[in-house]
Design a protein around this motif. Structure first.
Motif, short mmCIF file in Angstrom:
data_model
loop_
_atom_site.label_atom_id
_atom_site.label_comp_id
_atom_site.label_asym_id
_atom_site.label_seq_id
_atom_site.Cartn_x
_atom_site.Cartn_y
_atom_site.Cartn_z
N LYS A 69 3.56 24.06 -5.59
CA LYS A 69 3.66 24.50 -4.19
C LYS A 69 2.31 24.56 -3.47
CE LYS A 69 8.09 25.30 -3.74
NZ LYS A 69 8.91 24.64 -2.71
N ARG A 70 1.22 24.41 -4.21
CA ARG A 70 -0.09 24.46 -3.54
C ARG A 70 -0.33 23.26 -2.61
NH1 ARG A 70 -3.90 25.64 -8.65
NH2 ARG A 70 -2.34 24.22 -9.57
N VAL A 71 0.51 22.26 -2.71
CA VAL A 71 0.34 21.11 -1.81
C VAL A 71 0.77 21.45 -0.39
CG1 VAL A 71 0.67 19.47 -3.68
CG2 VAL A 71 2.64 20.18 -2.31
N ILE A 72 1.57 22.52 -0.23
CA ILE A 72 2.01 22.91 1.11
C ILE A 72 0.79 23.24 1.97
CG2 ILE A 72 3.43 24.50 2.45
CD1 ILE A 72 4.99 22.67 0.60
N GLY A 73 0.75 22.65 3.16
CA GLY A 73 -0.37 22.88 4.09
C GLY A 73 -1.45 21.82 3.97
N LYS A 74 -1.38 20.95 2.95
CA LYS A 74 -2.37 19.89 2.79
C LYS A 74 -1.85 18.60 3.42
CE LYS A 74 -4.33 21.58 -1.59
NZ LYS A 74 -4.63 21.21 -2.99
N SER A 75 -2.81 17.72 3.76
CA SER A 75 -2.41 16.40 4.20
C SER A 75 -1.88 15.64 2.99
CB SER A 75 -3.59 15.64 4.80
OG SER A 75 -4.55 15.33 3.80
N LEU A 76 -1.07 14.61 3.26
CA LEU A 76 -0.49 13.85 2.16
C LEU A 76 -1.58 13.21 1.31
CD1 LEU A 76 2.28 13.09 1.05
CD2 LEU A 76 2.17 10.98 2.39
N GLU A 77 -2.66 12.76 1.96
CA GLU A 77 -3.73 12.11 1.21
C GLU A 77 -4.47 13.10 0.32
OE1 GLU A 77 -6.27 9.83 3.66
OE2 GLU A 77 -7.52 9.09 2.04
N ASP A 78 -4.66 14.35 0.82
CA ASP A 78 -5.32 15.37 0.01
C ASP A 78 -4.42 15.84 -1.12
OD1 ASP A 78 -7.04 16.88 2.83
OD2 ASP A 78 -7.60 15.20 1.53
N ALA A 79 -3.12 15.94 -0.86
CA ALA A 79 -2.19 16.45 -1.86
C ALA A 79 -1.95 15.41 -2.97
CB ALA A 79 -0.87 16.82 -1.20
N LEU A 80 -1.90 14.12 -2.58
CA LEU A 80 -1.64 13.07 -3.55
C LEU A 80 -2.72 12.00 -3.40
CD1 LEU A 80 1.32 14.29 -2.70
CD2 LEU A 80 2.15 12.37 -4.05
N PRO A 81 -3.93 12.25 -3.88
CA PRO A 81 -5.03 11.29 -3.70
C PRO A 81 -4.74 9.94 -4.33
CG PRO A 81 -5.62 13.00 -5.29
CD PRO A 81 -4.37 13.45 -4.65
N GLU A 82 -3.82 9.89 -5.29
CA GLU A 82 -3.54 8.60 -5.93
C GLU A 82 -2.85 7.62 -4.98
OE1 GLU A 82 -0.25 11.48 -7.36
OE2 GLU A 82 -2.36 11.53 -6.80
N LEU A 83 -2.34 8.13 -3.80
CA LEU A 83 -1.69 7.25 -2.83
C LEU A 83 -2.70 6.41 -2.05
CD1 LEU A 83 1.15 9.48 -1.33
CD2 LEU A 83 1.28 7.79 -3.16
N LYS A 84 -4.00 6.75 -2.14
CA LYS A 84 -5.01 5.97 -1.44
C LYS A 84 -4.98 4.53 -1.95
CE LYS A 84 -9.85 6.12 0.02
NZ LYS A 84 -11.14 6.83 -0.10
N GLY A 85 -4.93 3.60 -1.02
CA GLY A 85 -4.84 2.20 -1.38
C GLY A 85 -3.41 1.70 -1.46
N GLN A 86 -2.44 2.64 -1.45
CA GLN A 86 -1.03 2.26 -1.39
C GLN A 86 -0.56 2.34 0.07
OE1 GLN A 86 1.51 3.77 -4.63
NE2 GLN A 86 -0.31 4.91 -5.39
N PRO A 87 0.57 1.73 0.42
CA PRO A 87 0.92 1.59 1.85
C PRO A 87 1.49 2.85 2.48
CG PRO A 87 2.64 0.62 0.46
CD PRO A 87 1.51 1.00 -0.46
N PHE A 88 1.71 3.94 1.73
CA PHE A 88 2.50 5.04 2.26
C PHE A 88 1.75 5.84 3.33
CE2 PHE A 88 5.70 4.11 -0.70
CZ PHE A 88 5.07 3.77 -1.89
N ILE A 89 0.44 6.04 3.16
CA ILE A 89 -0.32 6.81 4.16
C ILE A 89 -0.25 6.12 5.53
CG2 ILE A 89 -2.59 7.74 4.75
CD1 ILE A 89 -1.31 9.07 2.34
N ASP A 90 -0.44 4.78 5.51
CA ASP A 90 -0.37 4.03 6.77
C ASP A 90 1.04 4.06 7.36
OD1 ASP A 90 -2.69 1.49 5.58
OD2 ASP A 90 -3.04 3.39 6.63
#
Length: 652
Positions: A49-70
């Motif tokens: 639950k600590r991801v609540i309040g974070k940006s998606l990129e901060d909460a799941l840094p492994e998504l960097k370079g994948q298309p989901f953030i964009d």
């Protein structure tokens, strides 16, 4: 008696969402800040639950370079929906980067102005399904290769038994693996939390079905096994057989959200709502082998949403009927969302910034408004009344009420409130105060005079021959007549308010009635009443009440046009109505005064003339004519006199 069902609170709705087996999250902002995520979504991410309040990129840094953030940024900026099926995503689970497959949707949620204020993120982990499909496809391809190898082996059979034995062993191993894969797939189907039914494409025979699907359609397993789908569920054939045939013929999946379906569940006809998918399962050569039906019942969700929508609609209609404006003020951003009625009450035809609304508050009321807002942050309740100044410089009264909402740290973050136009209420209060002042003044004068006369008469009771006695008696009589007239006006107003004004209708000639009325004017000898018009016109009405109207109009002419010594009483026939007019040649009435003449307690100002009375004569006259089903009005121009008129039906 059971307690009536209550609408769910926001927390209860979130609790319901947290129980949903699929992942649900709510994001806001271009950086996709996570405001809410249910347990299923947290599990998908492999976080807590600590991801609540974070940006998606901060909460799941492994998504960097994948298309989901964009994708999130595109949905937020363009207000669109992006979805995907069997979409791969690399996620770090228990410290290990792994690839999973998801059915997902990023949906922009917009406000009434079409502006995106959050993104609804749903995701279902379909990795087992995807891998199973891949394994089946791989196995089919492997089986094809094996068949080819078997063909080659048969050619070589004549040359070597050893090679044949080896090929047979390989085939047995592959067959065992395929059987094991098929068993795992069927086990997954039976244990899946959503309804799954696998139907053979060629003859629509049900190959496998899990308990969740049986519960959804309200059937026992024996009612579906070894039967075609439409033999087992005939009530759905008319609607869904064409859809399934199209999926088989085209190989294109079909899905539906919140589709209403009539089912005969456990022998009872029911209307339910389902989310479902017809997913084609192809052979290795691309032809369709089977159809996998995936279905989830969402009846309670649909009913709950519709109930909320119905409540919101009833509230909206009630607010509109009451002509109440509403507002939603964000105390952190100072952004205020207002209703159309709110804008109208402030004198605008469009939403404005909060500061622009505040600028219309009367300077004398701004301090009280500021204090009310400051007190509201402490007490939780907002209330104040103030004046607003329109662009045309007119002044209007408003009443503001609101409730302050606090966060978990008891910090105020929002005010929801209502706005009411109380201009008419304030005007009526002012009229009431004016009336009390007028009535007190008007009654005090004759009562004082009467009291003085009675005191003198008391002193002179033993000397009845005093010459001043007749004058005192006459003065007392005039004072009493004045008091009686004022009290009669008040009683007439009370009767009109309480619907006690009863009409005693008779047939009479208007000309005769006019000849007999207003004797107090004729006896005085100063004014001449001149009657014109149809002398034979008769009406069916309350002669006494109509006489009272004429007396009020003539008294009004004498009062406001004292130099007009001739007053004209005019009788006319207009279709099925009789029209009676009282015309003077006085100074006339300003146009600004005309709309208010027939209001209670209203008194127009006459130049050089001291008004007396309660301002009720024209109001009472208007009520009498209204009860007769007629109309009353006035035509006047400054310097050209005034004509007060009324019409009443001839036949009553």
């Amino acid at each position: 008696m059971s307690d009536p069902a209550q609408p769910l609170s926001n927390q209860q709705l979130l609790d319901v969402l947290s129980q949903y087996h699929s992942g649900i999250a709510i994001h806001y902002g271009v950086d996709s800040i996570i405001q809410y995520a249910n347990d299923a979504m947290i599990a998908i991410w492999g976080k807590d639950k600590r991801v609540i309040g974070k940006s998606l990129e901060d909460a799941l840094p492994e998504l960097k370079g994948q298309p989901f953030i964009d994708m999130f940024k595109k949905v937020w900026n363009e207000g669109i929906t992006i979805s995907g099926t069997n979409t791969p995503a690399d996620l770090e689970i228990e410290g290990k980067l792994q690839t999973f497959y998801f059915d997902f949707e990023y949906r922009a949620i917009k406000n009434a102005e079409g502006k995106t204020y959050c993104i609804l993120h749903t995701a279902t982990d379909v990795t087992p399904r995807y891998l199973s499909q891949q394994r089946e496809q791989d196995m089919a391809e492997e089986l094809t290769a094996i068949n080819e190898e078997l063909a080659a082996s048969n050619e070589e059979l004549r040359t070597t038994n050893e090679e044949l034995t080896e090929s047979q062993d390989q085939f047995r191993i592959l067959y065992e693996e395929l059987s094991e894969s098929n068993s795992r797939f069927r086990s997954m189907v039976r244990q899946a939390p959503i309804g799954i039914c696998i139907i053979r494409a060629g003859n629509l025979l049900i190959q496998d079905v899990n308990d969740a699907y049986l519960e959804l359609v309200g059937r026992q397993r024996g009612e579906l096994e070894n039967k075609t789908i439409w033999q087992a569920i005939p009530e759905a054939a008319e609607t869904y057989a064409p859809v399934m045939n199209q999926v088989i013929s085209t190989g294109i999946a079909f899905s539906a959200k919140e589709h209403e379906l009539s089912l005969n569940r456990n022998g009872i006809p029911e209307s339910v709502f389902v989310d479902f998918v017809y997913e084609p399962l192809p052979y290795y050569d691309g032809s369709i082998n089977a159809i996998m039906v995936l279905a989830i019942e969402v009846t309670e969700k649909v009913k709950a949403r519709r109930s909320i929508e119905e409540i919101e609609e009833r509230n909206r209609l009630a607010i509109e009927a009451a002509e109440i404006g509403t507002f939603d003020l964000n105390l952190d951003t100072n952004v205020m969302i207002t209703s159309d009625r709110f804008n109208t009450i402030f004198g605008f035809d469009r939403p404005l910034e909060r500061e622009e609304f505040a600028a219309t508050i009367h300077p004398d009321d701004r301090q009280a408004r500021a204090k009310a807002h400051a007190d509201a942050l402490k007490t939780g309740k907002l209330y104040y009344e103030a004046r607003v100044i329109y662009a045309d410089k007119s002044v209007h009264w408003i009443r503001v009420q609101g409730k302050v909402f606090y966060d978990q740290e008891h910090k105020p973050y929002k005010i929801l409130g209502t706005l009411l136009d109380i201009t008419q209420v304030q005007r009526l209060n002012q009229q009431k105060d004016d009336f009390i002042s007028i009535a007190s003044h008007e009654l005090k004068t004759p009562i004082t005079s009467l009291k003085a006369s009675l005191q003198l008469l008391e002193r002179m009771k033993d000397n009845p021959s005093a010459t001043v006695l007749p004058r005192l008696i006459e003065q007392s009589s005039r004072s009493m007549q004045k008091i009686s007239s004022l009290v009669e006006d008040l009683l007439n107003v009370s009767r009109t308010n309480d619907s006690q004004l009863r009409l005693n209708k008779t047939t009479f000639t208007i000309h005769d009635m006019l000849n007999a009325c207003c004797n107090h004017i004729r006896v005085a000898g100063k004014y001449e009443l001149i009657i014109h018009g149809d002398e034979q016109l008769q009406v069916r009405a309350d002669e006494h009440a109509i006489d009272q109207v004429i007396v009020n109009l003539v008294n009004n002419a004498v009062k406001y046009a004292p130099e007009s010594l001739k007053i004209y009483l005019i009788i006319e026939k207009e279709g099925d109505n009789a029209r009676v007019s009282v015309k003077d040649n006085g100074p006339g009435i300003p146009a600004s005064k005309l709309p208010n003449l027939f209001e209670r307690y209203y008194q127009a100002e006459a130049v050089g003339f001291q008004n007396s009375g309660l301002g009720l004569g024209l109001y009472i006259s208007a009520e009498i004519i209204k009860r007769h089903g007629g109309e009353i009005g006035v035509n006047s121009e400054p310097g050209k006199g005034s004509t007060f008129w009324f019409t009443i039906p001839i036949k009553g």
